[in-house]
Enzyme design. Structure first.
Site, mmCIF file in Angstrom:
data_model
loop_
_atom_site.group_PDB
_atom_site.id
_atom_site.type_symbol
_atom_site.label_atom_id
_atom_site.label_comp_id
_atom_site.label_asym_id
_atom_site.label_seq_id
_atom_site.Cartn_x
_atom_site.Cartn_y
_atom_site.Cartn_z
ATOM 1 N N SER A 121 0.833 -1.199 0.000
ATOM 2 C CA SER A 121 0.000 0.000 0.000
ATOM 3 C C SER A 121 0.878 1.263 0.000
ATOM 4 O O SER A 121 1.615 1.492 -0.950
ATOM 5 C CB SER A 121 -0.977 -0.061 1.181
ATOM 6 O OG SER A 121 -1.984 0.905 1.070
ATOM 7 N N ASP B 163 -10.371 -3.889 -5.373
ATOM 8 C CA ASP B 163 -9.717 -3.092 -4.331
ATOM 9 C C ASP B 163 -10.365 -1.706 -4.293
ATOM 10 O O ASP B 163 -10.272 -0.948 -5.254
ATOM 11 C CB ASP B 163 -8.217 -2.985 -4.671
ATOM 12 C CG ASP B 163 -7.399 -2.328 -3.566
ATOM 13 O OD1 ASP B 163 -7.963 -1.508 -2.817
ATOM 14 O OD2 ASP B 163 -6.199 -2.631 -3.474
ATOM 15 N N HIS C 222 -8.343 -4.772 -0.702
ATOM 16 C CA HIS C 222 -7.051 -4.106 -0.477
ATOM 17 C C HIS C 222 -6.146 -4.861 0.495
ATOM 18 O O HIS C 222 -4.999 -4.509 0.666
ATOM 19 C CB HIS C 222 -7.299 -2.681 0.048
ATOM 20 C CG HIS C 222 -6.080 -1.802 -0.019
ATOM 21 N ND1 HIS C 222 -5.497 -1.409 -1.209
ATOM 22 C CD2 HIS C 222 -5.318 -1.246 0.958
ATOM 23 C CE1 HIS C 222 -4.448 -0.638 -0.964
ATOM 24 N NE2 HIS C 222 -4.312 -0.528 0.348
#
Length: 200
Positions: A102, A152, A183
């Site tokens: 991320s 996501d 995610h």
């Protein structure tokens, strides 16, 4: 930068640069590092930015909107820091593979977007395109693994396909792997990343 360093048992192996997601820290991805390569040295770094008490690697203006000035500065800071750590811990600066999730994947991607010699390779879990205006350096044959979620909510699918196109256009060898788990960072994508890494 706050960090953990674990010396590996095989000095020929890369040093794994572990870069956590928003709100994580330098211990978050250690289990993944040891799963990907139990013999490698590990440099796990904590982001220097705090967003409401949550560590990050650079500031954002809102969800998915990056503070580009801060991104540029923090990417330079991380690049310099890897060089310092290589001297301090005596590992090969030219044999560093980043594994980011991320926010950590975004700054790893921006290292690639900014410097031709920043990383020997990268595993990017749920990254976005860090800078669409970047003039990418020559990344010929740099191996990059991108793990993305088809559904996501934070990182739309086109972010992953656009990132693949940009990196490939600069010469990188990119493998894009899809999962259907939103995610979150899942074991199936870590397994896929390990399979990819073992063939390097």
């Amino acid at each position: 930068m706050k960090h953990l360093f674990q010396k590996g048992t095989n000095p020929a192996k890369p040093t794994l640069l572990m870069l956590h997601g928003t709100g994580g820290n330098e211990t978050d991805l250690l289990a993944i590092a040891s799963h990907i390569d139990p013999e490698a040295s590990v440099l796990s770094v904590r982001g220097n930015v705090s967003e409401n008490g949550m560590p990050r690697f650079f500031k954002r203006l809102s969800e998915g909107v990056f503070d580009m000035e801060d991104l540029k500065m923090r990417t330079g800071e991380l690049y310099e820091y890897i060089g310092q750590a290589a001297k301090e811990y005596n590992f090969d600066r030219n044999n560093v593979i980043a594994i980011g999730y991320s926010n950590g994947a975004n700054i790893a991607a921006n290292l690639l977007f900014t410097y031709s010699d920043s990383l020997k390779g990268a595993i990017l879990h749920h990254p976005m395109v860090p800078n669409r205006d970047a003039d990418l350096p020559d990344l010929t044959n740099i191996p990059v693994f991108i793990a993305a979620g088809t559904n996501d909510p934070i990182c739309p699918a086109e972010e992953s396909t656009d990132l693949e196109k940009l990196l490939t256009g600069a010469g990188a060898k990119v493998q894009l792997h899809w999962e259907d788990f939103g995610h979150q960072l899942t074991m199936p994508e870590v397994e896929a990343a390990k399979e990819w890494y073992d063939k390097l």
